[in-house]
Scaffold this active site. Sequence first.
Site, PDB file in Angstrom:
ATOM      1  CG  ASP A  36      -2.170  -0.891   0.933  1.00  0.00           C
ATOM      2  OD1 ASP A  36      -2.261  -1.440  -0.179  1.00  0.00           O
ATOM      3  OD2 ASP A  36      -2.999  -1.054   1.841  1.00  0.00           O
ATOM      4  CG  ASP A 287     -11.117  32.140 -33.986  1.00  0.00           C
ATOM      5  OD1 ASP A 287     -11.736  32.842 -33.181  1.00  0.00           O
ATOM      6  OD2 ASP A 287      -9.914  31.846 -33.858  1.00  0.00           O
TER       7      ASP A 287
HETATM    8  S1  SF4 Z   1      -7.272  -0.193  -2.996  1.00  0.00           S
HETATM    9 FE1  SF4 Z   1      -6.181  -2.115  -2.976  1.00  0.00          FE
HETATM   10  S2  SF4 Z   1      -4.044  -1.524  -3.178  1.00  0.00           S
HETATM   11 FE2  SF4 Z   1      -5.153   0.312  -2.635  1.00  0.00          FE
HETATM   12  S3  SF4 Z   1      -4.987   0.376  -0.460  1.00  0.00           S
HETATM   13 FE3  SF4 Z   1      -6.888  -0.704  -0.861  1.00  0.00          FE
HETATM   14  S4  SF4 Z   1      -6.314  -2.860  -0.877  1.00  0.00           S
HETATM   15 FE4  SF4 Z   1      -4.420  -1.679  -0.991  1.00  0.00          FE
END
Ligand code: SF4
Length: 532
Positions: A36, A287
């Site tokens: 993440d 234009d």
């Molecule tokens: S959308 Fe998917 S990749 Fe993004 S934080 Fe949530 S679980 Fe993680």
Amino acid sequence: MKLTLWTYEGPPHIGAMRIATAMEGVHYVLHAPQGDTYADLLFTMIERMNKRPPVTYTTFQARDLGGDTAELFKDAARSAYARFKPDLLMVGASCTAELIQDDPGGLAAALQLSVPVLPLELPAYQKKENWGAAETFYQMVRLLGKDYVLSPGEKRKPRPAGLPPSCNILGPTALGFRHRDDLVEIRKLLRQIGVRVNVVAPLGAKPEDISRLHEADFNVVLYPEVANSAAQWLSKNFGQPSTKTIPIGFNATRAFIEEVCTLAQIHCDIDELTKRSRARWYALSVDSTYLTNKRVFIFGDATHAIAAAKVASQEMGFQVVGLGTYSRELAREVREAASQYGIEALITDDYLEVEQRITELQPELILGSQMERHIAKRLKIPCAVISAPIHVQDFPARYSPQMGFEGANVLFDTWVHPLMMGLEEHLIGMFREDFEFHDGAAPSHLGHGHQRTPANEANVASEPTPVPEVAVANGAPVTESVWEPEAQKELNKIPFFVRGKAKRNTERFAIERGLSTISLETLYDAKAHFGR
Ligand code: SF4
């Protein structure tokens, strides 16, 4: 859950990151798995920020799930506090971490840190990025403003005599579409009107600034998606009214000035403030007028989509054939706006549905987000970006606001120029058979003698001379086609220097097909035919 390649909004913790990253003196401890940390790239790569977002991720891995992930969170919060010494600590979980239910708020409270801690509970599976930003900002305003709340029945103290009226500007965040430049434009406008800015938040604000929000006379809400809930809380607890007009476009900027003057209880000369605007005059220029009634499809966040539709229809003379948003929280507002154009709003966060609607409507211009830019490219339709989600090119190095009078100038340029390019291509198509414009023609400044190389001379010579086919309607050959008034009107919008050629081509096209009248459709079909 449906797997998708692209998405209009990220999960709500991205919204929280947009608040933390916009501010000074704030740090966000995010319980999140290793992958993440991709979220950093949104700010460093797309927005081109020269610093990392102020976020510490716990980055737990699969093997940690068997152990004490709560302790992992506490360690991360403790060390982030010691290292970054923030004035306010935000804590929360990303989508995946939400599932392990570690309660970051409770864990951080147990650490008894000597700064305010803002625990964020953002339901990742029901809500999205803009909601996450709004909720974070609202919770922060509540947390840092609660000590100043007026008691029941208590009135705001009147502004001391001699002090100019003041306002807060609410809504600009990190990763916002042109928020940085809009802010410059709106600050300038407020200065010209004579209104002092008390605090801008969240962009550039410190936690101590948030606790001063109550000192202003009123709030300017630039991006309702982010600032509405905080502004409502400020109105309820401090009696601060808020602006409702979004100053996008010439007319809306004028209306915004009027609204601000009313809230500030001052008089201002709007005509004087507007006289340097170029957008309005340019929209009336020769234009531009032949672009009248261009069919435009608009999609984006609710604020930008509604504003774009107004500008497109009232200021540029385009016909709004489609309007929609992915902001479900503001769907009602977008539906109301769409009904003014006699169309039904498209409320969806599925970009394939948007593509489907665009394909059906076949607009001549698309105003949308990064997603619609991709769709437009596939369908070969001119496009301009008006809303997040956006990509790296939408964070230009130059000054390029969307709001205020300079914003209106920018809108004119960015919406009209893709259409001009379309027109040029269309002209090239119209003139393809002309001796000056065929594919082998050299640049005209070299003179006609330079037009053909021996090779393309041979090609041209070997092509058979086209013999016009005259179609037969009702047994009698059609030798003349009559222009319907609507088609004639459209023809008159074509610049005079190419109108004759367009007229002749369309008439020939109609005769060849046995059409005794030329309708609007015939004109467009002829345009498509010669533009191939
Ligand atoms: S959308 Fe998917 S990749 Fe993004 S934080 Fe949530 S679980 Fe993680």
